[in-house]
Design an enzyme around this catalytic site. Structure first.
Site: not given
Ligand code: HC1
Length: 567
Positions: A282, A285, A302, A322, A361, A364, A369, A501
């Site tokens: 990132e 980028e 993220c 990103s 998550k 996700e 994708e 998070c």
């Molecule tokens: Fe997160 Fe991440 S910080 S998104 O907040 O970018 O869930 O803890 O795991 O993928 O590393 C969450 C936390 C986490 C991702 C990372």
């Protein structure tokens, strides 16, 4: 100055407030159900009624402003009788059959209703619960609704609307028939739900909970033909001990790793490793976009709740995201390629499990994708429950280290778990790459703290970077509206959950600002105590590029670590 008396205690107040707030100041506990700090006053449950001298009717403490000279009784006979009757009605008219469901309820070990029943002094229930036969809403990959358990306290409605600015919940019917539902009762998977799970943290009854995957994971751990690897998110290590110790802010990384090994995982790795990798991808980028001036501001990508939010509400800005996958997904892709190659394991036999503070998550991992990178996602709560049911004495576990290759990380990766952390981690690396010199001070104080929106102008070698950080989707919306109104930024960190998070919808249920502050301090402490504090200095990241990915933004890095989101 307002002089009042609550339960015979004289109180002097220098500002306006509700009777409930004044009682709290006087350390008097008034039971509440529909009230939640930070949300608007609903006043629907009436459990917080109090007696005010000279007033015939009892008053709801949450919705009544305290006035000079008031004499209030919070636990008189009249008050207690009404509370008991109201509580029985709430339970009976809203279908909860706790006798049957208690053992399997997601809130069995921390039931708010039980606590309230105790506070009120309920000793028996005289009314039979009415059963409506509402079916469970299983339409979402992340959040499940059990309407039979709902008591219409409206906290989920207000959380979703007022904090997250989404408003996917609504009420239908009237009086005792009132139910909380989604638009046209379509189910959470078929409306604009971002899967953030903040509603779960607000629900007092377990009517909302994550889609459980803990039993499937336990089964797979018993399948000897599978090599099961687990990754742990930055924010899990500073919250996993809460269900065992009932206190926030403890760092339990070593015990977390030992517990996962005891549960039978073949390798225990860290999402932090791929958080460092995210910074490399990132950050590259960001530097490219700043040089070209194209598709600025760059948005972090993220937080899957944030991704779903921008897809629904601001699809015209998807190009600003990103292209880097989240650390969770990068980890899955690498476990099934790089790690498989290094260890000589057939990727087909590798199962990737994540432990995340986040319910989104789970969604996700299912996105088309990048489907297949990660197989199962457990929340921090699910893992705590697995540890308990395996008879592991978590608080007294010895500490272990993460397995190498995908387990070593910098302090920059740890702070990903708090609002402002991804931005700070990216700046530590970008500034050194841009200037070619070592940063004297690597803490970016202006980006720290819990405020919903932080803005800062960062100067790197004469280059002025306009940065912003938003946590909670209500604040994300505010920033998006600023951009639409013409305000210019270069780089923005968006996290769907309040606090980032560490305040995710998969974290232990109690989660107020006081708890968030403690979790945040713990993350900064981990960072401060690490020798390695910048992502680009992680030797295992260097090794990964040298032996596999070539360099940030390479063709193979793009194939494995980047994606494109569609509206
Ligand atoms: Fe997160 Fe991440 S910080 S998104 O907040 O970018 O869930 O803890 O795991 O993928 O590393 C969450 C936390 C986490 C991702 C990372």
């Amino acid at each position: 100055m307002l002089r009042t008396e609550i339960d015979g205690i004289k109180i002097d107040l220098d500002e306006k407030m509700s009777i409930l707030e004044a009682a709290k100041k006087a350390k008097i506990n008034i039971p509440t159900l529909c009230y939640e700090d930070g949300l608007s006053i609903y006043g629907g449950c009436r459990l917080c009624v109090v007696e005010v001298e000279g007033e015939e009717l009892l008053k709801p403490a949450c919705a009544t402003e305290i006035k000079a000279g008031m004499k209030i009784k919070t636990h008189s006979k009249k008050v207690r009788e009404l509370r008991k009757n109201l509580f029985e009605l709430i339970i009976a008219t809203h279908n909860i059959d706790c006798q049957l469901n208690c053992l399997t309820c997601s809130r069995a070990s921390n039931c708010e209703l039980k606590e309230i029943a105790e506070d009120i002094g309920v000793s028996k229930m005289r009314l039979e619960p009415i059963k409506r036969g509402d079916s469970v809403d299983n339409s979402s990959y992340a959040v499940i609704r059990e309407p039979e358990k709902c008591i219409s306290c409206n906290r989920c409605i207000r959380k979703c609307e007022e904090i997250q600015s989404i408003g996917i919940f609504t009420t239908a019917n009237r009086g005792p028939e009132t139910v909380v539902t989604t638009f046209k009762n379509r189910g959470l998977g078929n409306v604009e739900c971002t899967n953030c799970g903040q509603c779960i943290l607000s629900c007092p009854t377990g009517a909302l909970h994550e889609l459980y995957q803990k039993d499937i994971v336990l089964d797979i751990l018993n399948d000897e033909s599978k090599h099961v690897v687990v990754q742990t998110a930055p924010a899990v290590r500073i919250a996993i001990s809460e269900p065992f110790s009932n206190q926030a802010g403890d760092i339990a990384t070593g015990q977390l790793i030992t517990a996962l090994k005891r549960l039978g995982f073949d390798a225990v790795f860290d999402t932090n490793f791929t958080a460092d990798l995210t910074i490399m991808e990132e950050g590259t980028e960001l530097i490219e976009r700043i040089k070209s001036g194209h598709r600025l501001p760059l948005f972090t990508s993220c937080s899957p709740g944030w991704i779903k939010f921008i897809e629904h509400f601001y699809p015209e800005y998807l190009d600003n995201l990103s292209s880097a996958k989240s650390p969770q997904q990068m980890f899955g892709a690498l476990a099934k390629s790089y790690y498989a190659r290094e260890k000589g394991i057939d990727p087909e036999n590798i199962v990737v499990v994540s432990v995340m503070p986040c319910t989104a998550k789970k969604f996700e991992a299912k996105r088309e994708e990048m489907a297949g990178d990660v197989d199962y996602v457990l929340t921090t709560r699910e893992l705590a429950s697995m540890i308990k049911s395996a008879g592991i004495d978590f608080l007294n576990l010895e500490k272990s280290e993460y397995d190498e290759l995908l387990g070593v990380s910098s302090g920059a990766a740890d702070i990903f778990g708090t609002t402002g952390g991804v931005m700070e981690a990216a700046l530590r690396t970008a500034a050194e790459i841009i200037t070619g010199t070592e940063l004297k001070k690597i803490e970016f104080e202006k980006l720290r703290g819990l405020e919903g929106i932080k803005k800062a102008e960062i100067e790197i070698d004469g280059l002025k970077l306009k940065a912003a950080v938003a946590n909670g989707l209500g604040n994300a919306r505010k920033i998006m509206e600023m951009i639409k109104a013409g305000e210019e930024f270069d780089f923005i960190e968006f996290m769907a959950c309040p606090g980032g998070c560490m305040g995710g919808g998969g974290q232990p249920i109690s989660c107020d600002d006081n708890i968030l502050e403690k979790r945040q301090k713990a993350l900064y402490k981990i960072d401060k105590n690490k020798k390695l504090r910048k992502s680009h200095e992680n030797p295992y990241i260097k090794k990964l590029y040298d032996s596999y990915l070539e360099n940030p933004g390479s063709e193979i890095a793009h194939k494995l670590l980047h994606t494109k989101y569609k509206a």
